[in-house]
Design a protein around this motif. Structure first.
Motif, PDB file in Angstrom:
ATOM      1  N   THR A 142      -7.760   2.305   9.361  1.00 42.51           N
ATOM      2  CA  THR A 142      -7.906   3.530   9.179  1.00 42.51           C
ATOM      3  C   THR A 142      -9.304   4.490   8.932  1.00 42.51           C
ATOM      4  O   THR A 142      -9.479   5.492   9.719  1.00 42.51           O
ATOM      5  N   PHE A 143      -9.842   3.746   8.308  1.00 40.67           N
ATOM      6  CA  PHE A 143     -11.489   4.158   7.702  1.00 40.67           C
ATOM      7  C   PHE A 143     -12.489   4.149   8.784  1.00 40.67           C
ATOM      8  O   PHE A 143     -13.051   5.297   9.698  1.00 40.67           O
ATOM      9  N   ALA A 144     -12.452   3.269   9.747  1.00 42.02           N
ATOM     10  CA  ALA A 144     -13.118   3.417  11.011  1.00 42.02           C
ATOM     11  C   ALA A 144     -12.418   4.766  12.284  1.00 42.02           C
ATOM     12  O   ALA A 144     -13.482   5.070  12.835  1.00 42.02           O
ATOM     13  N   ALA A 145     -11.499   4.820  12.180  1.00 38.85           N
ATOM     14  CA  ALA A 145     -10.834   6.101  12.578  1.00 38.85           C
ATOM     15  C   ALA A 145     -11.224   7.566  12.133  1.00 38.85           C
ATOM     16  O   ALA A 145     -12.031   8.655  12.569  1.00 38.85           O
ATOM     17  N   GLU A 146     -11.108   7.359  11.176  1.00 39.29           N
ATOM     18  CA  GLU A 146     -10.800   8.704   9.284  1.00 39.29           C
ATOM     19  C   GLU A 146     -12.455   9.360   9.908  1.00 39.29           C
ATOM     20  O   GLU A 146     -13.397   9.871   9.562  1.00 39.29           O
ATOM     21  N   ILE A 147     -13.487   7.927   9.794  1.00 36.95           N
ATOM     22  CA  ILE A 147     -15.189   8.125   9.947  1.00 36.95           C
ATOM     23  C   ILE A 147     -14.990   8.885  10.721  1.00 36.95           C
ATOM     24  O   ILE A 147     -16.193   9.599  11.385  1.00 36.95           O
ATOM     25  N   LEU A 148     -14.808   8.941  12.653  1.00 42.16           N
ATOM     26  CA  LEU A 148     -15.323   9.677  13.625  1.00 42.16           C
ATOM     27  C   LEU A 148     -15.057  11.012  13.153  1.00 42.16           C
ATOM     28  O   LEU A 148     -15.168  12.386  13.139  1.00 42.16           O
ATOM     29  N   ASP A 149     -13.278  11.053  12.671  1.00 39.43           N
ATOM     30  CA  ASP A 149     -13.014  12.296  12.491  1.00 39.43           C
ATOM     31  C   ASP A 149     -13.900  13.188  11.691  1.00 39.43           C
ATOM     32  O   ASP A 149     -14.429  14.274  11.636  1.00 39.43           O
ATOM     33  N   ALA A 150     -14.337  13.089   9.924  1.00 31.95           N
ATOM     34  CA  ALA A 150     -14.673  13.018   9.674  1.00 31.95           C
ATOM     35  C   ALA A 150     -16.732  13.605  10.372  1.00 31.95           C
ATOM     36  O   ALA A 150     -17.238  14.853   9.984  1.00 31.95           O
ATOM     37  N   LEU A 151     -16.695  12.342  11.043  1.00 33.35           N
ATOM     38  CA  LEU A 151     -18.367  13.239  11.612  1.00 33.35           C
ATOM     39  C   LEU A 151     -18.596  14.718  12.883  1.00 33.35           C
ATOM     40  O   LEU A 151     -18.748  14.951  12.512  1.00 33.35           O
ATOM     41  N   HIS A 152     -16.943  14.350  13.147  1.00 34.17           N
ATOM     42  CA  HIS A 152     -16.610  15.280  14.408  1.00 34.17           C
ATOM     43  C   HIS A 152     -16.400  16.984  13.498  1.00 34.17           C
ATOM     44  O   HIS A 152     -17.654  17.969  13.924  1.00 34.17           O
ATOM     45  N   GLY A 153     -15.842  16.589  12.377  1.00 35.45           N
ATOM     46  CA  GLY A 153     -15.956  17.896  11.691  1.00 35.45           C
ATOM     47  C   GLY A 153     -17.350  18.488  10.867  1.00 35.45           C
ATOM     48  O   GLY A 153     -17.124  19.789   9.196  1.00 35.45           O
ATOM     49  N   LEU A 154     -18.045  17.367  10.305  1.00 40.08           N
ATOM     50  CA  LEU A 154     -18.297  17.557   9.155  1.00 40.08           C
ATOM     51  C   LEU A 154     -19.979  18.915   9.130  1.00 40.08           C
ATOM     52  O   LEU A 154     -20.465  19.116   9.980  1.00 40.08           O
TER      53      LEU A 154
END
Lengths: 256, 256, 256
Positions: free
Chosen positions: C232-244
């Motif tokens: 789930t971390f691999a998906a969440e890091i993309l979300d986090a980058l997108h919303g950073l």
């Protein structure tokens, strides 16, 4: 298939602990579709992937690897050349290797190739029923599988709704898993890489293969409880593998 | 674009039911970046992927496939040779095939190649506006697209903020989707594979292409409601495709 | 490593804003295992990936790219030929390029090749300590890294538990990140692609590389708070980058 007093879950928990302790490097010659998921499964399981198929350097990589996976899901001249070097290196160093003859039932030249390299000493061959029939030119009933394993002096890990692991003398049956595992591409390929990781820490091939199959099957059941479909399931099974513990193995194992 | 009494959502639900019933195998010649997501989208959609590009065996794979996808996202000599064999096999067996001329607007040699194979009878060409302009050497206004499809006797599925599907005589417009679909690599490639899956169960190319586009667009909207960004969205859209039902298609379709 | 009054987080927020504004295209020659995750990281970060390695068309792609990544994780003749064309094109057009000499410590021929192309003017070399030692034939202590960067007139971004970015005269240290980043395959490769995206909008190589490393490190920390494991971390890091956003960068940065 539940065997209340099976010794297997405890033994598998011990194999997993050794994988996490040793962090074996599994050199994986695998198909283009399977590379990423296989690498992530190995990492979640506690092992280290390496994946080059360049003929210029695969010798260096396999020489210091702890186990080798040969997956036939991509069948091109470059990979066959790399595979030849890798198997020579593994056999020469007594590094255990696993054969995964993906989809050989669909492609006669791939089946011929699989039969040829199956003679070069894989510790374990992991496949499904249709692939077994193409490899062995035998039906896939239990008796044929057990006889084939015994005659060829290798361990067969036949996966399906229920899994059979046999070296011709000892048999293990594992009933864990979830139907969504069939909806994530490369799940079987990644399972074969886990078998290789277990072989790096456990010489008994039947126990090593059973460990990989039970661990992934239980992780699949845990993941399905958190996921809503095959997409979230693919992420959750990595989390479940990473967090897998003896309690889950013991309480969920359906083995004999 | 909402058409309250459109017949399309019901017809698409029927195509989806047939995909899930028949489980067509879609042989996908696709680029290295798209292979995994395409395979997982096909599995979530109810179809079966196969992906080899080896010239030694692609004939065997396409011979028994139910549909073929030719995606030009990787452009190397090996894939061109495999593509040639695959198209011959598909045309000979009347197996429907889809052309996805990825990024031909960025590469003149790729555009030349796309123009050549577009003459070999694809049922559907799926592309975006820039790719259409490079393929057809025409502007991408509706009139030009409709005329091109009619003259070439193929169906064009032009995707963008709103999609147009046309065989030159019949037009469907689909307005579903979500902006995060543009932030997941290979989303368009996977959509083309879904078109191929639908062609395996539906001879009307306009309906088949529209089914894939509407299904993915609605799944994207459902996924966006659960996701927090493009990473979780990529997993959620697979779950949404897997669980997609007629009620969601009917209530959400923005079509004409 | 916390430096309360560092100017770096504000400067990084500005670089990120320019990436999202300009949407630079990063042509990425990268290994088969890294392609998908790299593409999705670039998209989440606000950039555009292109990935062909065909010698017939890589010139066209690099000619109009805003930055180039050369990752050595797959080492075959075709990629070396494509790399040669790509570097010539980039150098001729003054397009910034990044070298990621993946795993050269494991393969002597790959290390020789890395040393040769490191002389062709990369703006940044991103690597870990073992890779630095193989590239520079020096220990990886701070002094050696700083001296190497100065003598070679390039910026080294050495990543690990704490990162060091240096051009021989200026140093930045970044302590952000999460251990699960080591359990997602291709995380470092994707980070190098982000360095290239930042170079497309920021000529100061130390700032560009620091921007990518800080952004990914902070995104990793945010993702770990939502994830349950490496999947789930691999998906969440993309979300986090997108919303950073700047607030997260400023409040979380551990830099000097």
């Amino acid at each position: 298939m539940r065997a209340l007093r099976s010794d297997l879950p405890d033994m598998v928990a011990d194999v997993l602990a050794r994988v996490r302790e040793k962090r074996p490097r599994v050199h994986s010659i695998t198909n283009a579709v399977a590379q990423v998921f296989t690498a992530n499964v190995l990492l979640a399981f506690g092992a280290i992937p390496s994946m080059t198929i360049s003929v210029d350097e695969i010798g260096s990589f396999v020489e210091r690897a702890d186990a080798l996976l040969v997956n036939l899901g991509t069948f091109d001249a470059e990979r066959r050349a790399a595979t030849d070097i890798a198997i020579k290196q593994a056999v020469g160093k007594s590094t255990p290797w696993v054969l995964d003859p993906v989809l050989i039932d669909r492609s006669p030249p791939r089946a011929d190739y699989a039969r040829a390299i199956a003679k070069r000493g894989p510790a374990v061959v992991r496949l499904n029923a249709a692939e077994f029939e193409a490899l062995a030119r035998l039906p896939s009933d239990d008796g044929s599988v057990i006889r084939y394993a015994g005659e060829r002096e290798l361990t067969v890990a036949l996966t399906g709704a229920a899994d059979l692991v046999t070296d011709g003398q000892h048999q293990r049956r594992i009933g864990n898993g979830h139907e969504w595992m069939t909806l994530v591409t490369a799940m079987g390929c990644a399972e074969s890489a886990m078998v290789a990781a277990c072989l790096a820490v456990e010489k008994n091939s039947v126990l090593a293969a059973s460990s990989a199959l039970l661990a992934l099957g239980v992780a699949g059941e845990l993941a399905a409880e958190r996921a809503r479909g095959p997409g979230t399931f693919a992420a959750e099974i990595l989390d479940a593998l990473h967090g897998l513990d003896k309690a889950a193995l013991v309480s969920r194992a359906r083995v004999s």
